[in-house]
Design an enzyme around this catalytic site. Structure first.
Site, PDB file in Angstrom:
ATOM      1  N   LEU A   1     -19.282  23.182  19.490  1.00 55.96           N
ATOM      2  CA  LEU A   1     -19.700  22.973  18.043  1.00 55.96           C
ATOM      3  C   LEU A   1     -20.994  23.508  17.970  1.00 55.96           C
ATOM      4  O   LEU A   1     -21.900  23.494  18.722  1.00 55.96           O
ATOM      5  CB  LEU A   1     -19.722  21.322  18.304  1.00 55.96           C
ATOM      6  N   ASP A   2     -21.565  24.076  16.931  1.00 57.80           N
ATOM      7  CA  ASP A   2     -22.513  24.931  16.339  1.00 57.80           C
ATOM      8  C   ASP A   2     -23.599  23.929  16.680  1.00 57.80           C
ATOM      9  O   ASP A   2     -23.491  22.669  16.375  1.00 57.80           O
ATOM     10  CB  ASP A   2     -22.344  25.366  15.090  1.00 57.80           C
ATOM     11  N   PRO A   3     -24.806  24.406  16.893  1.00 65.48           N
ATOM     12  CA  PRO A   3     -26.092  23.389  16.971  1.00 65.48           C
ATOM     13  C   PRO A   3     -26.119  22.736  15.655  1.00 65.48           C
ATOM     14  O   PRO A   3     -26.630  21.476  15.746  1.00 65.48           O
ATOM     15  CB  PRO A   3     -27.058  24.511  17.486  1.00 65.48           C
TER      16      PRO A   3
END
Length: 309
Positions: free
Chosen positions: A46-48
């Site tokens: 999950l992207d930052p």
């Protein structure tokens, strides 16, 4: 003499509600340390800049990660109109601007075009490897990245809200490999507008839902091991679409030794009724505990992954 693995033999899943500006790898490391677990992993980066459901596997649960990677997912995201960026999110360099502000009716009318199996070109800023290098590393280095279209499935897409003329919030249910940023890119192009993802939240991964998630702060506030264990979900949580077969203690012993066991006709029919088309995978349980993931062949269970719980 074999080296003793550091940490505790903790096994299970944590339904982490990942916070903003936190990398998935960092989140895994912090959860592993909180539980003093010997090993840990996650089911889908999950992207930052995204928040929401990040299932984290501890101990023996890491053996079930591949099954959750294939699970369906749900997202809620907001499109900000007026600016297209290199990354298709709010952090990217501006590539184009526009005064076009599509209304909610226009957005809703276009959504059916993206439902079902579609061809989607992943964003250049993605973790896909090109000649051994991550696409986002090449893009950041200024190289032109051309990725081939991939088949993805979007089961449902709906308009959630349009708080103002500059924003619209959508929700989708999709299969693995779907890029929300690519969907927003294609929606904007289809509407003759510029747009990017201004907020992104993953609300579900398989059986893991945002309503049941725990944050890192919540885990830290629990303070001690006994309380944190309340947040630990069973290893089999990731195996929601795999049929379960209860086996005897004797058969459980054989499976843990890597030996196959013979099923009676009634068990064979029971398992076949629960198998997905093209699948042979069965979850063997004994005394309410996972014993092994098995392949059913010619009326026998052959262990492929054995669990030590």
């Amino acid at each position: 003499m074999a080296r003793r693995r550091k940490g505790q033999a903790v096994s299970g899943w944590i339904n982490l509600d990942k916070g903003y500006d936190l990398g998935s790898t960092t989140a895994v490391t912090r959860v592993r340390r909180l539980f003093d677990a010997q090993k840990a992993g996650h089911a889908g980066t999950l992207d930052p800049l995204a928040t929401g459901v990040l299932p984290i596997a501890l101990g023996e649960a890491t053996k079930t990660v591949p099954f959750l990677m294939d699970a369906d997912k749900s997202y809620r995201f907001t499109i900000a109109w007026g600016r297209t960026t290199a990354t298709y999110d709010r952090e990217g360099e501006t590539l184009a601007t526009s005064d076009v502000r599509p209304g909610p009716d226009a957005v809703a009318a276009l959504l059916p075009r993206f439902i079902g199996e579609i061809d989607q070109i992943p964003p250049a800023y993605s973790a896909i490897k090109v000649d051994g290098e991550r696409a986002y590393d090449l893009a950041r280095a200024g190289e032109t990245v051309e990725l081939a279209a991939r088949k993805v499935v979007i089961h449902a897409a709906r308009l959630a809200e349009a708080p103002d003329a500059d924003h619209v919030t959508l929700e989708i249910d999709c299969g693995k490999g779907t890029y929300v940023r690519a969907l927003v890119r294609d929606l904007a192009e289809g509407l003759g507008a510029c747009g990017h993802v201004s907020a992104l939240r993953r609300t579900r991964v398989g059986r893991f839902h945002e309503a049941d998630g725990v944050t890192l702060d919540m885990l830290e506030e629990m303070g001690y091991e006994a309380r944190r264990s309340e947040a630990l979900l069973p290893v089999e949580t990731a195996l929601d679409d795999i049929p379960v077969l209860a086996v005897t203690d004797e058969d459980a012993f054989r499976l843990k030794q890597g030996r196959s066991v013979v099923l009676v006709p009634r068990q064979v029919e029971m398992v076949r009724a629960g198998l997905k088309p093209g699948s042979r995978t069965v979850s063997a349980m004994a005394g309410g505990m996972m014993v092994a993931l098995c392949e059913m062949r010619a009326g026998r269970l052959e262990p492929s992954r054995v669990f030590h719980l």
